[in-house]
Design a protein around this motif. Structure first.
Motif: not given
Lengths: 186, 344
Positions: B24, B26-28, B30-31, B34-35, B38
């Protein structure tokens, strides 16, 4: 923590869905994109999240496919400009981008089944694959496809009939081709 | 017949077994990006002065409940059985508080996003709190055109003066600037991350003193569960949106890694991550005292005294001093690049 559990529980299923429909090199990126969307819209995730996640994956794949087609179209236009207006620009590249669901057919080992599935519409094919490969119920598949469960049930009935018909037609075509090849002089 | 066709379809599944997914981490990331995206989206709407005023009003509506929520989370985390049981931010501050002797911290920083992506910074920092001395050595390797180049920059801070030295053409000169105003702190700033902006232990301590650090949870790193502290997404300037994330060891409370995310430039977030490679206490003796003296470290270099800048107010002094220091660094880097190009 809930999000991490969600990823741990359904990440593999989403990846399998993507691998069945797209090239393996894209799978991790698409899965990551699906879960970024999930994180952003976490409040909208239903209690049974897999159909919702697969619906997001379907849209992400579709967007990616559209982007790829646009990119190739742009390359073609640039090639046209570079080659001059009189010369014919290569257009077969665009045809190389598979339509939705066609990548899944390319991955199949059974050519008769692949040919029979190719005879169905994209919506029918996707519904059948969701039930056969993803193990979803018609109602869950309806969530993925963003249609009503009743519509999904009717479409499934029709799709099964059409697949059976297409398979028998493929079988008869194959028999005809085999007999023709046997009759043909060597 | 239809059952047969479905069974045949199920048997033709090209992925019969569930594949393994990535960790997770890499996903973190990306998130987190993403934040940042935003936040950028919110900033894009601040084009007119009306919108800005509205945003300022709304920001308080968002910030106030967020602060309350953060406090509640903090209380819950510190009181629950799974929480740290102590104020992690304060414990990290205490752990990095210079005691008797000298502290040496070594960081390795990498830029993941932004114009300097791929660059690395090897940073050593020495702090003598008794004498109020500090020396920082930055060795930067990054892409310059077609090549990767290394540049070394050193800064020594002492009461009443600061000194700089850089490799390359400027290596024979140590620039010494006097500071007349008492109580003036020198900060490299915390806005618009660049390799120059990583300030190691000092940066965290400064943000903590200003009440900008808070515990937001934990993060796994190399199999270890670490406390995660994050600064409020503000900088010293009104346009800064940089965040500092510190991962803290649950036993020693020393920072294991720092992550900075700068979203000041729309569409081009920058992310720098630095790992604390070593942290140790050195005794105060004749040998370690020399660590803070650039003339001893670079015996061939002559000292060039710069006139003391005159400032009208302490706030102005701070801003101008920081700007002057940045300009000095940029000039040294530019000159070295020119010299390298000239050699080629």
């Amino acid at each position: 923590l809930r999000f991490e559990l969600l990823y741990a529980k359904h990440g593999s299923a989403v990846k399998a869905y993507v691998l069945r429909r797209a090239h393996a090199s894209l799978a991790d990126d698409v899965v990551a994109e699906v879960f970024v969307v999930c994180w952003r819209r976490f409040e909208e995730v239903p209690p049974e999240p897999l159909p919702w996640l697969l619906g997001v994956a379907r849209r992400v794949l579709s967007t990616q496919r559209r982007g790829e087609r646009r990119r190739i179209a742009l390359c073609d236009r640039l090639a046209e400009v570079a080659a001059g207006a009189n010369e014919q620009a290569p257009t077969d590249l665009l045809a190389s981008v598979p339509e939705a669901g066609y990548q899944a057919l390319a991955n199949m080992a059974d050519p008769t089944l692949a040919a029979a599935l190719a005879r169905l519409s994209e919506a029918e094919r996707e519904l059948l694959l969701l039930i056969a490969w993803e193990g979803l119920t018609p109602a869950e598949a309806a969530t993925v496809l963003d249609i009503k469960p009743a519509t999904a049930r009717v479409r499934l009935l029709r799709a099964r009939r059409r697949l059976t018909r297409a398979l028998s037609r493929e079988r008869s075509d194959l028999t005809t081709r085999q007999s023709l090849s046997m009759e043909a002089p060597s | 017949m239809s059952i047969d066709s479905m069974a045949r379809l199920a048997a033709a599944d090209p992925v019969p077994e569930l594949p393994a997914v990535e960790s997770p981490e890499r996903l973190r990331r990306l998130i987190e990006d993403d934040a940042a995206a935003i936040d950028l989206g919110e900033r894009r709407h601040r084009s007119s002065s009306t919108n800005r005023r509205l945003w300022m009003r709304r920001r308080w509506l968002v910030v106030a409940p967020s602060c309350v929520a953060m406090s509640v989370v903090g209380v819950v985390l510190s009181s629950s059985s799974s929480g740290p049981g102590v104020d992690v931010a304060a414990a990290a501050y205490a752990a990095t508080s210079p005691q008797q002797g000298i502290v040496e911290a070594v960081f390795l920083a990498r830029v993941f996003k932004g114009s300097q992506a791929g660059g690395t910074l090897h940073q050593r920092e020495w702090i003598d709190s008794t004498e109020k001395l500090r020396r920082q050595q930055d060795s930067t390797t990054g892409p310059y055109g077609d090549t990767h180049e290394t540049h070394v920059l050193e800064m020594a801070f002492a009461p009443g003066r600061w000194e700089t030295w850089s490799s390359g053409r400027e290596a024979r000169v140590i620039t010494r600037t006097k500071i007349r105003a008492a109580g003036l702190e020198i900060s490299m700033g915390f806005g618009g991350i660049s390799m120059d902006g990583v300030n190691g232990i000092e940066l965290y301590r400064k943000l903590y003193r200003e009440g900008l650090m808070r515990l937001i949870g934990h993060e796994s790193r190399a199999g270890r569960s670490l406390w995660k502290l994050e600064s409020l997404p503000i900088g010293y300037a009104s346009t800064d949106h940089t965040r500092l994330i510190i991962l803290v060891d649950p036993k020693t409370f020393l920072p294991v890694a720092e992550r900075q995310i700068d979203i000041a430039l729309p569409g081009h977030p920058t992310m720098v991550e630095s790992d604390l490679v070593s942290y140790r206490h050195l005794p105060t003796d004749e040998a370690t005292a020399k660590l803070f003296d650039l003339t001893v470290q670079h015996p061939g270099a002559r000292v060039l005294a710069r006139p003391s800048p005159r400032f009208r107010s302490l706030r102005g002094q701070q801003t101008r001093l920081t700007r002057s220091l940045r300009e000095q660094r940029n000039l040294a880097i530019r000159r070295e690049r020119e010299s390298l190009e000239h050699k080629r």
